[in-house]
Design a protein around this motif. Structure first.
Motif, short mmCIF file in Angstrom:
data_model
loop_
_atom_site.label_atom_id
_atom_site.label_comp_id
_atom_site.label_asym_id
_atom_site.label_seq_id
_atom_site.Cartn_x
_atom_site.Cartn_y
_atom_site.Cartn_z
N HIS A 19 0.83 -1.21 0.00
CA HIS A 19 0.00 0.00 0.00
C HIS A 19 0.86 1.25 0.00
CE1 HIS A 19 -3.09 -2.89 1.26
NE2 HIS A 19 -3.95 -2.03 0.76
N VAL A 20 1.92 1.25 0.80
CA VAL A 20 2.82 2.41 0.87
C VAL A 20 3.46 2.67 -0.48
CG1 VAL A 20 5.01 3.25 1.83
CG2 VAL A 20 3.30 2.20 3.34
N ASP A 21 4.00 1.62 -1.09
CA ASP A 21 4.70 1.78 -2.37
C ASP A 21 3.76 2.27 -3.46
OD1 ASP A 21 7.00 0.92 -1.13
OD2 ASP A 21 6.95 -1.10 -1.99
N LEU A 22 2.59 1.67 -3.54
CA LEU A 22 1.63 2.08 -4.57
C LEU A 22 1.12 3.49 -4.30
CD1 LEU A 22 0.15 1.34 -7.14
CD2 LEU A 22 -1.61 0.22 -5.73
N GLY A 23 0.83 3.80 -3.05
CA GLY A 23 0.39 5.15 -2.69
C GLY A 23 1.45 6.19 -3.03
N ALA A 24 2.72 5.90 -2.71
CA ALA A 24 3.82 6.82 -3.02
C ALA A 24 3.96 7.00 -4.53
CB ALA A 24 5.11 6.32 -2.41
N LEU A 25 3.80 5.91 -5.28
CA LEU A 25 3.87 6.00 -6.73
C LEU A 25 2.76 6.90 -7.27
CD1 LEU A 25 5.03 5.10 -9.47
CD2 LEU A 25 3.46 3.14 -9.36
N TYR A 26 1.55 6.72 -6.77
CA TYR A 26 0.44 7.56 -7.21
C TYR A 26 0.68 9.04 -6.86
CZ TYR A 26 -2.62 3.61 -8.46
OH TYR A 26 -3.19 2.51 -9.05
N ILE A 27 1.23 9.29 -5.68
CA ILE A 27 1.55 10.68 -5.30
C ILE A 27 2.54 11.25 -6.30
CG2 ILE A 27 2.67 12.16 -3.59
CD1 ILE A 27 1.58 10.19 -1.45
N HIS A 28 3.57 10.49 -6.59
CA HIS A 28 4.60 10.95 -7.53
C HIS A 28 4.01 11.23 -8.91
CE1 HIS A 28 8.61 11.39 -9.15
NE2 HIS A 28 8.29 10.58 -10.12
N MET A 29 3.02 10.45 -9.30
CA MET A 29 2.39 10.62 -10.61
C MET A 29 1.32 11.72 -10.61
SD MET A 29 2.00 6.56 -11.50
CE MET A 29 1.08 6.80 -13.00
N GLY A 30 1.03 12.26 -9.43
CA GLY A 30 0.00 13.29 -9.34
C GLY A 30 -1.41 12.72 -9.33
N ARG A 31 -1.53 11.45 -9.08
CA ARG A 31 -2.84 10.79 -9.04
C ARG A 31 -3.29 10.73 -7.57
NH1 ARG A 31 -1.79 5.74 -13.07
NH2 ARG A 31 -3.78 5.05 -12.18
N PHE A 32 -3.66 11.89 -7.06
CA PHE A 32 -3.87 12.05 -5.64
C PHE A 32 -5.06 11.27 -5.09
CE2 PHE A 32 -1.75 16.38 -6.35
CZ PHE A 32 -0.49 15.84 -6.18
N GLU A 33 -6.14 11.21 -5.83
CA GLU A 33 -7.33 10.50 -5.33
C GLU A 33 -7.03 9.01 -5.19
OE1 GLU A 33 -9.70 12.31 -4.01
OE2 GLU A 33 -8.55 14.01 -4.77
N GLU A 34 -6.33 8.46 -6.19
CA GLU A 34 -5.96 7.04 -6.10
C GLU A 34 -4.99 6.80 -4.96
OE1 GLU A 34 -5.83 5.30 -10.49
OE2 GLU A 34 -5.12 7.40 -10.36
N ALA A 35 -4.05 7.72 -4.78
CA ALA A 35 -3.09 7.60 -3.68
C ALA A 35 -3.81 7.61 -2.35
CB ALA A 35 -2.07 8.74 -3.74
#
Length: 182
Positions: A19-35
């Motif tokens: 969850h942490v890794d995927l959430g961090a990836l989404y943050i990095h991609m600017g996909r905040f709602e998914e993060a």
């Protein structure tokens, strides 16, 4: 996503870190709602995991929700007070929210309680906070606070000579003090 979906409680390696890794990836991609969705699911699985709160703090900082960022960073430091990264994130978030005095207190408390080898990042952050306080106190920089900022960055240099950040920050503080010959 597939490893988390297959078994949310027992992802391929560690459900929390998935969850942490995927959430961090989404943050990095600017996909905040998914993060936010994935990190909140991680917190539901393991609410006492500091790194999940740390990433939620990062998310809220990116979304410019400073109050929520501070709450999440504070929770991360409560859950893992031995992590200098969590404390620095909290202090910088407080600083960016106009709470420099509170940021200073958080850092000074952590410096007293962490072992010497973990403290260098805290000293750098404290130098930044003191510099901000010095600049905010008057049109002319407060020499006492700037002197303290210089001492904090020198301590960081002493503790972690091989890292680039202490050298960079040392240069910034010296520049602000107009100490060009050191």
């Amino acid at each position: 996503r597939r490893s988390i979906a297959a078994d949310p409680g027992h992802a391929q390696y560690d459900p929390v870190h998935a969850h942490v890794d995927l959430g961090a990836l989404y943050i990095h991609m600017g996909r905040f709602e998914e993060a936010q969705g994935i990190l909140e699911k991680g917190v539901a699985v393991k609410p006492q995991e500091a790194v999940l709160h740390f990433q939620l703090g990062n998310l809220y900082a990116q979304k410019e929700e400073p109050g929520k960022a501070v709450l999440e960073f504070r929770q991360a430091t409560v859950l893992d007070p031995a992590s200098p990264d969590f404390t620095v994130a909290l202090a910088i978030s407080l600083l960016e929210n106009g709470k420099a005095m509170e940021a200073e207190n958080v850092l000074r408390h952590a410096i007293r309680n962490l072992d010497e080898f973990k403290r260098w990042k805290l000293h750098l952050a404290l130098s930044r906070v003191l510099t901000r306080l010095a600049e905010d106190t008057s049109d002319l920089r407060d020499p006492r606070l700037m002197g303290e900022a210089l001492e904090e960055v020198r301590t960081a240099l002493r503790l972690k000579q091989a890292e680039a950040d202490p050298h960079f920050c040392h240069g910034i503080v010296r520049f602000k003090l107009e100490h060009f010959s050191e």
